[in-house]
Write a protein that holds these residues in place. Structure first.
Motif, short mmCIF file in Angstrom:
data_model
loop_
_atom_site.label_atom_id
_atom_site.label_comp_id
_atom_site.label_asym_id
_atom_site.label_seq_id
_atom_site.Cartn_x
_atom_site.Cartn_y
_atom_site.Cartn_z
N ALA A 291 0.84 -1.20 0.00
CA ALA A 291 0.00 0.00 0.00
C ALA A 291 0.87 1.24 0.00
CB ALA A 291 -0.93 0.02 1.22
N ALA A 292 0.33 2.32 -0.58
CA ALA A 292 0.99 3.62 -0.57
C ALA A 292 -0.09 4.70 -0.53
CB ALA A 292 1.88 3.79 -1.80
N TYR A 293 0.18 5.76 0.22
CA TYR A 293 -0.78 6.87 0.29
C TYR A 293 -0.01 8.19 0.29
CZ TYR A 293 -5.00 9.47 1.34
OH TYR A 293 -6.07 10.33 1.26
N ASN A 294 -0.43 9.08 -0.60
CA ASN A 294 0.20 10.40 -0.73
C ASN A 294 -0.57 11.41 0.11
OD1 ASN A 294 1.34 12.81 -1.50
ND2 ASN A 294 1.32 12.38 -3.68
N PHE A 295 0.06 11.87 1.20
CA PHE A 295 -0.55 12.86 2.07
C PHE A 295 -0.26 14.30 1.64
CE2 PHE A 295 -0.25 9.08 4.71
CZ PHE A 295 -1.48 9.06 5.37
N GLY A 296 0.47 14.46 0.54
CA GLY A 296 0.85 15.79 0.09
C GLY A 296 2.22 16.17 0.59
N VAL A 297 2.38 16.20 1.92
CA VAL A 297 3.68 16.52 2.50
C VAL A 297 4.63 15.33 2.43
CG1 VAL A 297 2.76 18.29 4.03
CG2 VAL A 297 2.83 15.90 4.79
N ALA A 298 4.07 14.13 2.23
CA ALA A 298 4.89 12.91 2.14
C ALA A 298 4.01 11.78 1.61
CB ALA A 298 5.48 12.54 3.48
N THR A 299 4.64 10.83 0.93
CA THR A 299 3.98 9.60 0.52
C THR A 299 4.52 8.47 1.39
OG1 THR A 299 3.75 10.34 -1.77
CG2 THR A 299 3.57 7.97 -1.36
N VAL A 300 3.63 7.80 2.11
CA VAL A 300 4.00 6.72 3.02
C VAL A 300 3.71 5.39 2.33
CG1 VAL A 300 3.59 5.66 5.27
CG2 VAL A 300 3.53 8.15 5.03
N MET A 301 4.66 4.45 2.43
CA MET A 301 4.55 3.17 1.72
C MET A 301 4.86 2.01 2.67
SD MET A 301 6.75 4.21 -1.64
CE MET A 301 6.34 5.64 -2.65
N GLY A 302 4.23 0.88 2.41
CA GLY A 302 4.51 -0.31 3.20
C GLY A 302 4.17 -1.56 2.43
N LEU A 303 4.86 -2.66 2.74
CA LEU A 303 4.57 -3.94 2.11
C LEU A 303 4.97 -5.08 3.04
CD1 LEU A 303 7.46 -5.39 0.96
CD2 LEU A 303 7.32 -3.43 -0.56
N TYR A 304 4.29 -6.21 2.82
CA TYR A 304 4.63 -7.44 3.54
C TYR A 304 4.56 -8.58 2.55
CZ TYR A 304 4.37 -11.51 6.56
OH TYR A 304 4.61 -12.72 7.14
N GLN A 305 5.57 -9.46 2.59
CA GLN A 305 5.56 -10.61 1.71
C GLN A 305 6.13 -11.84 2.40
OE1 GLN A 305 8.71 -8.49 -1.05
NE2 GLN A 305 8.48 -10.59 -1.74
N LYS A 306 5.72 -13.00 1.89
CA LYS A 306 6.14 -14.27 2.49
C LYS A 306 6.43 -15.27 1.39
CE LYS A 306 4.70 -17.91 5.70
NZ LYS A 306 5.85 -17.76 6.60
N GLY A 307 7.51 -16.03 1.57
CA GLY A 307 7.86 -17.10 0.66
C GLY A 307 7.95 -18.41 1.42
N SER A 308 7.26 -19.44 0.91
CA SER A 308 7.29 -20.76 1.52
C SER A 308 8.05 -21.73 0.63
CB SER A 308 5.86 -21.28 1.73
OG SER A 308 5.12 -20.40 2.55
N ASP A 309 8.83 -22.63 1.26
CA ASP A 309 9.65 -23.61 0.53
C ASP A 309 10.55 -22.91 -0.50
OD1 ASP A 309 8.37 -25.63 1.97
OD2 ASP A 309 6.81 -25.86 0.46
N VAL A 310 11.26 -21.90 -0.03
CA VAL A 310 12.12 -21.08 -0.89
C VAL A 310 13.22 -21.94 -1.53
CG1 VAL A 310 13.76 -19.16 -0.90
CG2 VAL A 310 11.63 -18.99 0.40
N PHE A 311 13.50 -21.67 -2.81
CA PHE A 311 14.45 -22.45 -3.61
C PHE A 311 14.03 -23.91 -3.74
CE2 PHE A 311 17.59 -19.28 -1.71
CZ PHE A 311 17.58 -18.47 -2.82
N GLY A 312 12.75 -24.22 -3.44
CA GLY A 312 12.29 -25.59 -3.50
C GLY A 312 12.72 -26.42 -2.30
N ARG A 313 13.25 -25.79 -1.27
CA ARG A 313 13.69 -26.49 -0.07
C ARG A 313 12.53 -26.58 0.91
NH1 ARG A 313 19.40 -26.65 0.51
NH2 ARG A 313 18.93 -27.92 2.35
N SER A 314 12.14 -27.78 1.25
CA SER A 314 11.01 -27.98 2.15
C SER A 314 11.24 -27.29 3.49
CB SER A 314 10.80 -29.49 2.37
OG SER A 314 9.72 -29.72 3.23
N ASP A 315 10.25 -26.50 3.92
CA ASP A 315 10.23 -25.81 5.21
C ASP A 315 11.27 -24.70 5.33
OD1 ASP A 315 8.13 -27.42 6.15
OD2 ASP A 315 9.54 -28.98 6.79
N LEU A 316 11.83 -24.24 4.21
CA LEU A 316 12.67 -23.05 4.24
C LEU A 316 11.77 -21.86 3.91
CD1 LEU A 316 15.40 -21.62 4.47
CD2 LEU A 316 15.80 -22.15 2.05
#
Length: 384
Positions: A254-279
């Motif tokens: 999400a991002a919101y422009n308040f005029g004096v500043a634009t505030v941004m944030g994100l959250y992400q998750k990866g399961s079994d990264v690189f194909g490695r079980s439970d990484l």
């Protein structure tokens, strides 16, 4: 003289339809920055590429087919401006396909109309376009680009979000945009004698839904990447042996422009990264863009949590403070400071799980930990 004029007229009549078929545009980016400090504990002083956007040279065009339908194509070569070499294709993609690396960023042809665009070729996955929620727009100096690349997340503005042999759809309808992609990976046919292996074992897929209206931007992205032990020389190469899972990544931003500043944030998750079980890898980032005089102050803090199958867990963290200023519509300069702490992850652990490609001379058998990355940078970007 009359014969020459006649010959020119004939050639012109033959060439005119060729040039009339497509509206072709040549475009590109040249982005370089100097950085000085330390990279994973080692002394660093270099010119690097892509502080704000990766350098590239591209050709794109379209032909009007009538009734609102257009044929489109795009060929985009990525290059490292510090060396002039071709860049931005992952080692896996390069090794799996013979020939030289030419259009390493994108190469596709498709159809576009009121329904959106459908294209075939090497294309960006939806995860490449998470930049609206990142103050550094996916540039390599930002925490997002640093930690998502380190953590192997496919939702990122780099090589892991460019997919070969893909069919993709993109459509924008007022404030809502939709994207979807399916990639056949680098193996599209069965291999003789490869019992237990099928061509779909390295396929990739992804979807995204975004909302952009006035000061508010929202987005959700999902991607899946299949992994399978490599088949070579008539047998499987199990390295590592448990590399036989589908990595699943998702992001909300999400991002919101308040005029004096634009505030941004994100959250992400990866399961079994690189194909490695439970990484599993989680990443979050908060940041802002603050207009100051002729430029913008940009700042972001991000933290990653890496859950290894056998433990312990690690929490790398990263921070960047920067300033950008436009000199014209196409040229800008930027300066800043970047810091990343890898939470004392041992070099051996980082190498075993694929977070680094090499140990750079550090010991992987003794308990030697990765030191932090810390550098100041100054650069320039020109778009043409």
């Amino acid at each position: 003289m009359k014969k020459k004029l006649l010959a020119l007229a004939v050639l012109g009549s033959l060439a005119a339809p060729v040039f009339a078929q497509s509206n072709v545009q040549i475009y590109g980016v040249a982005d370089a920055y100097m950085r000085y400090g330390q990279l994973m504990g080692d002394d660093l002083m270099s010119v690097h590429d892509g502080g704000i956007a990766g350098s590239r040279l591209g050709f794109r065009g379209e032909e009007d087919l009538g009734n609102g339908l257009k044929a489109v194509f795009l060929l985009e070569e990525g290059y490292d401006i510090s060396t002039g070499k071709s860049a931005y294709m992952s080692g896996t993609d390069s090794a799996a396909n013979s020939g030289s690396d030419v259009f390493t960023r994108q190469a596709y042809v498709g159809l576009k109309g009121s329904f959106g665009q459908v294209a075939l070729g090497r294309q960006y996955a939806p995860g490449y376009f998470a930049d609206p929620y990142d103050p550094f727009m996916g540039g390599t100096v930002g925490p997002m680009a640093d930690l998502t690349t380190f953590g192997g997340l496919t939702i990122q503005p780099a090589s892991l979000a460019r997919w070969n042999n893909s069919v993709a759809y993109n459509g924008t309808f007022q404030s809502v945009s939709i994207a979807a992609i399916y990639s056949a990976g680098n193996r599209e046919t069965e291999m003789a004698g490869s019992s237990g292996y099928d061509a779909s074992d390295d396929d990739k897929y992804g979807v995204s839904l975004k909302y952009d209206n006035g000061p508010l931007k929202l987005g959700a992205i999902y991607q899946g990447v299949k992994f399978k032990s490599r088949f070579s020389g008539g047998s499987y190469i199990d390295s590592p042996a448990d590399r036989d899972e589908t990595q699943q990544d998702w992001l909300i931003g999400a991002a919101y422009n308040f005029g004096v500043a634009t505030v941004m944030g994100l959250y992400q998750k990866g399961s079994d990264v690189f194909g490695r079980s439970d990484l599993d890898v989680d990443f979050w980032q908060l940041g802002a863009v603050v207009p100051v005089g002729p430029g913008n102050i940009r700042l972001a803090y991000g933290q990653e949590k890496i859950d290894t199958p056998t433990g312990p867990d690690y929490k790398p963290k990263s921070f960047t403070l920067g300033y950008t200023q436009d000199l014209s519509k196409r040229t800008a300069v930027y300066v800043g400071y970047h810091y990343t702490d890898y939470d004392d992850m041992p070099w051996g652990t980082a190498l075993d799980y694929g977070f680094v490609a090499g140990a750079n001379g550090h010991s992987t058998t003794k308990p030697e930990n990765m030191d932090s990355t810390s550098f100041a940078y100054v650069g320039m970007i020109h778009r043409f």
